[in-house]
Design a protein around this motif. Structure first.
Motif, short mmCIF file in Angstrom:
data_model
loop_
_atom_site.label_atom_id
_atom_site.label_comp_id
_atom_site.label_asym_id
_atom_site.label_seq_id
_atom_site.Cartn_x
_atom_site.Cartn_y
_atom_site.Cartn_z
N ALA A 28 0.96 -0.79 -0.35
CA ALA A 28 0.19 0.48 0.11
C ALA A 28 0.69 0.92 0.01
CB ALA A 28 -1.08 -0.02 1.12
N ASP A 29 0.95 2.22 -1.34
CA ASP A 29 1.13 3.81 -1.34
C ASP A 29 0.77 4.58 0.09
OD1 ASP A 29 3.37 2.53 -2.68
OD2 ASP A 29 1.95 2.54 -3.75
N ALA A 30 0.76 5.44 0.99
CA ALA A 30 0.71 6.48 1.41
C ALA A 30 1.38 7.27 1.73
CB ALA A 30 -0.60 5.41 2.44
N PRO A 31 1.18 8.61 1.51
CA PRO A 31 1.68 10.01 2.76
C PRO A 31 1.97 9.65 3.54
CG PRO A 31 0.14 10.97 1.48
CD PRO A 31 -0.58 9.09 1.50
N PHE A 32 3.21 9.10 4.26
CA PHE A 32 3.55 8.64 5.96
C PHE A 32 4.22 9.59 6.28
CE2 PHE A 32 3.81 4.94 4.14
CZ PHE A 32 5.04 4.07 4.65
N SER A 33 5.42 9.32 4.45
CA SER A 33 6.69 10.12 5.45
C SER A 33 7.27 11.32 5.32
CB SER A 33 7.86 9.58 4.59
OG SER A 33 8.15 7.47 4.86
N CYS A 34 7.61 11.72 5.39
CA CYS A 34 8.45 12.68 5.50
C CYS A 34 10.25 12.90 4.71
CB CYS A 34 7.98 13.74 6.63
SG CYS A 34 9.59 13.64 8.11
#
Length: 124
Positions: A28-34
């Protein structure tokens, strides 16, 4: 199997899950990193992990609480990130969470922190 074993690899904005027993996998791809943290948003990480885990272990009548081994593809983690990732996966349904031995720990201020604690213990 009531408690499948899962290998989870967390990389920037991606959770990949592999069932160790039968080899099934999902991601799953999701914007949880910075730019400086692998796990910047715990809620999004938990949601992405939940979807990938469900895709691998499937549904069914009986609940399945997987045992999880986490890898970060060589990226070391801050202590707080380890805690954040473990809590996200426990909230996503894992019964136990372990980090693979290759997951390093960032200790950028270890000497300064030890000196600070030592100084304040002596002044008590």
């Amino acid at each position: 199997m009531l408690s499948p074993a899962l290998a989870i690899t967390i990389t920037p904005n991606r959770v990949a899950v592999r069932n160790i027993g039968d080899g099934r996998s999902a991601s799953a791809d999701a914007p949880f990193s910075c730019s400086h943290l692998l796990a910047d948003d715990v809620d999004i990480l938990e949601h992405a992990a939940l979807h990938a885990i469900k895709a691998v272990i499937g549904g069914g009548i009986l609940p399945k609480f997987p045992k999880v081994i986490i890898s970060t593809a060589g990226q070391p983690l801050h202590r707080i990130e380890r805690k954040t990732i473990a809590e996200a996966l426990l909230n996503a349904g894992a019964s136990t969470v372990e980090f693979a031995t290759d997951v390093g720990e960032l200790k950028e201020q270890a000497a300064a922190r030890a000196a600070y604690i030592d100084l304040h213990w002596r002044t008590r």
